[in-house]
Design an enzyme around this catalytic site. Structure first.
Site, PDB file in Angstrom:
ATOM      1  CG  ASN A 401      45.790  26.091  41.971  1.00 62.70           C
ATOM      2  OD1 ASN A 401      45.689  27.432  41.797  1.00 62.70           O
ATOM      3  ND2 ASN A 401      46.774  25.468  42.708  1.00 62.70           N
ATOM      4  CD  GLU A 520      50.439  32.935  44.169  1.00 64.92           C
ATOM      5  OE1 GLU A 520      50.118  31.525  44.335  1.00 64.92           O
ATOM      6  OE2 GLU A 520      50.041  33.517  43.173  1.00 64.92           O
TER       7      GLU A 520
END
Length: 570
Positions: A401, A520
């Protein structure tokens, strides 16, 4: 840390970086390789006398780091570079390059490195970070002072002086709570807004009261000679009334700015300047958590604050000593279970030994201005993980990220390119995950940075899609390869027809735009089956594995490959 005008002692707080006098003395043994690393750069800057002078001065760092006179000359030379137009990231990258060159020279191709060498290199890295942090901190304050608004260091000095004179002081911490709305302001308005609001705050106070620039979106107010809580409460009420009125901007627009205010008194609520500011901030955070506009510091909050304070200090040390961790969570084909990639997730244990939420850690990093150091560590740690997996024959793609601040850092692509070249890993190996909120900060700059990252071969993923506020037209214009379906949508699929329709819409949208959807939070066989029915072929979640250290992931991967092969053979 002392001010630049005080020549009697060090400007650099070495103890904060874990450096003892013996460590500083040991750096002298690295004078040769440090000088070599810097001299290699000289031919490239021969036509830039300011940069050349800075490098020549920096060559003495191992032997002169503890010398206040050298520190003063070095910090001034650093600021001369900034004045010539060099970006802060450029100077930082230069020093990271020098440190990496020294590491290469110290360790070479040896499989094992002695404890003495490791300690020397650790001392060098921490010494460089200490010097750089000093230059940045003093430079930021000087910049604020030049703009007519003193900063947090000046506020601390003011409080210390008043405490030494036995004066009672009130402290207010004021913070804007709707900063997201500033993303749509013109640059001219955005640049003028902090000083404009500071002036309006000062207008509501006594002439003897002082306003300082705190951290992002914050002002610190010092109210001298107050003898009761009623006086700071009244001052806060006047300021709150000001924030209840529209602000007319340079462009002619008007906006509403909302704020929360925390108050503390010295010495009633703190025995030193630093804790006085902490107490006022803690009161403000408490007010914000309760959606109130104002709150006083309460002693019952001290334990929570002390824990957070110690956590921040421990995190700072972890960054310096590079003891943060990346855990690995598999990403799989939902039909076969074959692992095709993995996400690298930040993990760090707090002072109580418990794992802190990754977003909490990132918030602390950004609040304290450590984002550049963290991003450099993250990239190196990602490269190291890829190399470890390659060594055991696991050549899967890896994702990690990027932060909101990363997406307005124009030097980020070049820094990543350098890391890829150093580790000799192709950009195609990595997927960089971005959030919708990160893309909304500066759309034009963010798009340019994304395009440069794609040129390196990296894939781009939009994380937590649907939880932010980006428009569909903006999404279409982005060079995105993958859309990640947030776990909240996956978990809610069977709650209602509307929830299921949301996931179906995201999957169809991704496929229509030529992007790969990845779910996810896949935790049950029922969710897996439904996602496959909707056309989502990839996912990650506890159904397959929790995030785990690299060595555990390697064992998991091999076992999973065996399971997939056995299932295919039936």
């Amino acid at each position: 840390m002392t001010t630049i005008s005080d020549n009697s002692q060090s400007y650099v707080d070495f103890a904060a970086f874990g450096l003892e006098p013996d460590d500083l003395a040991s750096l002298r043994s690295l004078d040769g390789i440090w000088g070599m690393a810097l001299r290699e750069t000289r031919p490239l800057v021969a036509n830039d006398p300011v940069l050349l002078d800075f490098l020549e001065l920096s060559e003495a760092l191992p032997v002169s780091l503890a010398d206040p006179d050298w520190q003063q000359r070095w910090v001034r030379s650093w600021h001369d570079l900034l004045g010539r137009g060099y970006a802060l990231v450029e100077i930082l990258r230069l020093f990271f390059t020098f440190v990496a060159r020294c590491e290469q020279e110290l360790t070479g191709d040896r499989e094992t490195v002695g404890r003495v060498v490791l300690k020397l290199f650790s001392s060098l890295r921490r010494g460089v970070l200490a010097a750089v942090s000093c230059a940045i901190e003093l430079g930021e304050e000087a910049h604020i002072d030049a703009a007519g608004m003193p900063g947090e260091l000046a506020a601390l000095r003011c409080l210390r002086d008043m405490l030494q004179a036995n004066r009672q002081v009130g402290v207010l911490s004021i913070s804007v709570v709707n900063r997201d709305s500033f993303a749509y302001l013109a640059a001219s308005d955005l640049q003028r807004l902090p000083s404009m609001l500071a002036a309006r705050i000062a207008d509501r106070l006594r002439p003897v009261d002082k306003v300082f620039a705190g951290r992002e979106g914050e002002w610190l107010v010092i109210l001298p000679d107050v003898h009761a809580m009623a006086q700071p409460t009244l001052a806060a009420a006047h300021v709150a009334q000001m924030f209840g009125e529209p602000v007319s901007l340079f462009s002619g627009r008007s906006i509403m700015v909302h704020a929360t205010i925390g108050a503390a008194m010295l010495p009633e609520h703190a025995l030193d300047a630093e804790n006085a500011l902490h107490s006022a901030r803690l009161a403000r955070w408490e007010a914000g958590s309760k959606r109130q506009s104002f709150a006083w510091f309460d002693s019952s909050l001290s334990a929570d604050w002390q824990q957070r304070y110690h956590q921040v200090e421990a995190l700072h040390q972890a960054l310096q000593q590079e003891t943060l961790e990346l855990h690995v969570q598999p990403q799989v084909e939902l039909d076969s279970g074959r692992c095709t990639g993995a996400e690298l997730l930040l993990r760090w244990r707090g002072t109580d030994g418990a794992w802190l939420a990754p977003q909490t850690v990132i918030d602390m990093i950004e609040e304290n201005g450590w984002r550049t150091i963290y991003t450099d560590w993250l990239m190196r740690a990602a490269m190291r993980t890829a190399s470890e997996l390659d060594a055991v024959g696991i050549g899967i793609g890896l994702s990690f990220n990027l932060t909101v601040a990363d997406m307005v850092d124009e030097d980020l692509p070049e820094l990543l390119a350098q890391r890829l070249a150093t580790w000799q890993i192709p950009g195609q190996r990595f997927t960089l995950e971005l959030t919708e909120s990160a893309l909304m900060v500066d759309r034009e700059k963010g798009l340019a940075i994304m395009s440069r990252l794609r040129q390196l071969g990296c894939r781009l993923a939009l994380d937590d899609f649907g939880t932010g506020y980006s428009s569909l037209s903006y999404l279409v214009s982005l060079p995105i390869n993958e859309i990640k379906i947030d776990r909240s949508f996956v978990m809610a699929m069977f709650d209602s027809a509307d929830s299921l329709r949301v996931v179906s819409t995201i999957v169809d949208l991704a496929r229509d735009l030529g992007m790969q959807p990845l779910a996810e939070g896949v935790e049950t066989e029922m969710q897996r089956s439904q996602l496959l029915t909707l056309g989502c072929a990839a996912g990650q979640g506890y159904l397959y594995a929790m995030p785990m250290p690299v060595d555990e992931f390697i064992a998991w991967y091999r076992a999973q490959e065996a399971r997939v092969a056995a299932a295919a053979a039936k």
